[in-house]
Design a protein around this motif. Structure first.
Motif, short mmCIF file in Angstrom:
data_model
loop_
_atom_site.label_atom_id
_atom_site.label_comp_id
_atom_site.label_asym_id
_atom_site.label_seq_id
_atom_site.Cartn_x
_atom_site.Cartn_y
_atom_site.Cartn_z
N LEU A 189 12.31 11.28 1.04
CA LEU A 189 12.19 10.59 -0.24
C LEU A 189 12.13 9.08 -0.05
CD1 LEU A 189 12.20 10.67 -3.36
CD2 LEU A 189 14.70 10.61 -3.25
N LYS A 190 12.99 8.56 0.80
CA LYS A 190 13.02 7.11 1.06
C LYS A 190 11.68 6.61 1.58
CE LYS A 190 15.32 3.70 4.02
NZ LYS A 190 16.35 3.51 5.08
N GLU A 191 11.08 7.36 2.51
CA GLU A 191 9.81 6.93 3.09
C GLU A 191 8.65 7.10 2.11
OE1 GLU A 191 9.42 5.19 5.60
OE2 GLU A 191 11.31 5.43 6.66
N ILE A 192 8.70 8.14 1.29
CA ILE A 192 7.68 8.28 0.25
C ILE A 192 7.69 7.06 -0.66
CG2 ILE A 192 7.06 9.55 -1.86
CD1 ILE A 192 7.95 12.12 -0.43
N MET A 193 8.86 6.67 -1.11
CA MET A 193 8.96 5.53 -2.03
C MET A 193 8.58 4.22 -1.35
SD MET A 193 9.52 7.19 -4.65
CE MET A 193 9.36 5.69 -5.65
N ARG A 194 8.96 4.08 -0.09
CA ARG A 194 8.58 2.86 0.64
C ARG A 194 7.07 2.74 0.75
NH1 ARG A 194 8.18 0.89 6.34
NH2 ARG A 194 8.33 3.03 7.13
N MET A 195 6.42 3.86 1.06
CA MET A 195 4.97 3.83 1.19
C MET A 195 4.27 3.61 -0.14
SD MET A 195 3.93 4.20 4.35
CE MET A 195 2.40 5.12 4.46
N LEU A 196 4.78 4.24 -1.18
CA LEU A 196 4.17 4.07 -2.50
C LEU A 196 4.27 2.63 -2.99
CD1 LEU A 196 5.34 7.29 -4.40
CD2 LEU A 196 3.06 6.80 -3.52
N ASN A 197 5.32 1.95 -2.57
CA ASN A 197 5.55 0.58 -3.04
C ASN A 197 4.97 -0.48 -2.12
OD1 ASN A 197 7.03 1.36 -5.36
ND2 ASN A 197 8.89 1.63 -4.12
N ASP A 198 4.30 -0.08 -1.04
CA ASP A 198 3.76 -1.05 -0.09
C ASP A 198 2.31 -0.72 0.21
OD1 ASP A 198 3.22 -2.81 1.99
OD2 ASP A 198 5.19 -2.57 2.92
N GLN A 199 1.42 -1.23 -0.61
CA GLN A 199 0.01 -0.94 -0.45
C GLN A 199 -0.54 -1.48 0.87
OE1 GLN A 199 -2.47 -2.12 -3.74
NE2 GLN A 199 -4.38 -1.71 -2.65
N ASN A 200 -0.09 -2.66 1.27
CA ASN A 200 -0.57 -3.24 2.52
C ASN A 200 -0.22 -2.35 3.72
OD1 ASN A 200 -1.66 -5.51 1.25
ND2 ASN A 200 0.24 -6.68 1.45
N LEU A 201 0.98 -1.81 3.73
CA LEU A 201 1.38 -0.92 4.81
C LEU A 201 0.53 0.34 4.80
CD1 LEU A 201 3.28 -0.14 7.13
CD2 LEU A 201 4.89 0.76 5.42
N ARG A 202 0.29 0.91 3.62
CA ARG A 202 -0.54 2.11 3.53
C ARG A 202 -1.93 1.85 4.09
NH1 ARG A 202 1.08 2.24 -1.91
NH2 ARG A 202 -1.11 2.08 -2.56
N GLU A 203 -2.52 0.73 3.71
CA GLU A 203 -3.87 0.43 4.14
C GLU A 203 -3.93 0.18 5.65
OE1 GLU A 203 -5.00 -2.84 1.70
OE2 GLU A 203 -5.46 -1.58 -0.05
N GLU A 204 -2.92 -0.48 6.18
CA GLU A 204 -2.87 -0.75 7.61
C GLU A 204 -2.73 0.55 8.41
OE1 GLU A 204 0.03 -3.00 10.85
OE2 GLU A 204 0.06 -3.61 8.74
N ILE A 205 -1.84 1.44 7.93
CA ILE A 205 -1.65 2.73 8.60
C ILE A 205 -2.92 3.57 8.50
CG2 ILE A 205 -0.46 4.95 8.38
CD1 ILE A 205 2.11 3.42 7.88
N ALA A 206 -3.56 3.57 7.34
CA ALA A 206 -4.79 4.36 7.16
C ALA A 206 -5.88 3.91 8.12
CB ALA A 206 -5.27 4.24 5.71
N ARG A 207 -6.04 2.60 8.27
CA ARG A 207 -7.07 2.08 9.19
C ARG A 207 -6.75 2.45 10.64
NH1 ARG A 207 -6.83 -2.56 5.79
NH2 ARG A 207 -5.34 -3.51 7.22
N SER A 208 -5.50 2.26 11.03
CA SER A 208 -5.10 2.55 12.41
C SER A 208 -5.22 4.04 12.73
CB SER A 208 -3.68 2.06 12.66
OG SER A 208 -3.58 0.66 12.52
N ALA A 209 -4.83 4.87 11.77
CA ALA A 209 -4.90 6.32 11.97
C ALA A 209 -6.36 6.78 12.07
CB ALA A 209 -4.19 7.05 10.84
#
Length: 234
Positions: A189-209
């Motif tokens: 739950l903690k990581e879901i909320m962290r990711m939902l609240n951090d668009q920059n992190l999501r985009e960076e992870i998506a590109r790297s993945a």
């Protein structure tokens, strides 16, 4: 008492290894396991055909996350349901799949408006759902190199997975994915909320993945099989 079926499976596996010209392992974990048994194994990772993935983007909710897989304890579906109890009402979880815990899931969604069970879906329908989701979650207790995770990486959908098996080969925590401990619904739950609240992190992870998954495309893995066949013929 020794389980006779278990003995039969062990003997069958040993005989299969003797008959085979080569044995391939789809993950480093499997490679290490079979190598320790004294078997000559070649590491050839599982693969997907990225270009052939179905097109489309099925986004049904503004904050949409998804689990797609077998509805079983080892895949972490009970961890997911425990986590879902505490999701904010505007975060919608889509569950796709079938399995032994299906009745548990069916009963669970009757009382929660933001969890949606779609049952088994074809790849043509599942891939657009993954692509339309902000996150894919897969809190398995054991895992190889999962085709679903490879497909999610290719769809540029960030992933939260457990720090087990092949997941540890696929992901670098906070770079190509998020790794958590299995069975920990609070951490999920903690990581879901962290990711939902951090668009920059999501985009960076998506590109790297997306960059990382290219080596699992059949255009690259297929060459490894060709090299192995040539080696066996020489």
């Amino acid at each position: 008492m020794v389980n006779q079926a278990h003995i039969f499976l062990i003997n069958s596996k040993k005989n299969a290894f003797k008959w085979a010209d080569a044995v391939t392992a789809g993950s480093k974990e499997a490679f290490d396991y079979y190598s320790k048994l004294g078997t000559k194994v070649f590491f050839v990772p599982n693969a997907i055909d990225i270009k052939s993935l179905p097109l489309g983007n099925d986004k049904r909710y503004e904050k949409q996350i998804i689990f797609a897989g077998r509805l079983s304890k080892e895949k972490g579906i009970l961890t997911i349901l425990e986590t879902a109890k505490n999701l904010p009402k505007d975060v919608h979880l889509i569950i796709v799949g079938a399995g032994p815990e299906e009745n548990v899931v069916v009963e669970f969604v009757k009382n929660i408006d933001n969890v949606h069970f779609l049952g088994y879906q074809t790849k043509e329908k599942t891939i657009p759902l993954i692509r339309g989701s902000i996150l894919l979650i897969q809190p398995s207790f054991a895992e190889g190199i999962s085709a679903t995770l490879l497909e999610s990486m290719a769809c540029k959908t960030p992933i939260i997975a457990t720090n087990v098996g092949g997941n540890k080969e696929l992901f670098v925590h906070n770079k190509t994915g998020i790794l958590i401990e299995p069975g920990n619904s609070n951490e999920l739950l903690k990581e879901i909320m962290r990711m939902l609240n951090d668009q920059n992190l999501r985009e960076e992870i998506a590109r790297s993945a997306y960059d990382a998954v290219q080596k699992y495309d059949w255009s690259n893995v297929g060459q490894l099989y060709l090299n192995l066949y040539k080696q066996l013929q020489s």
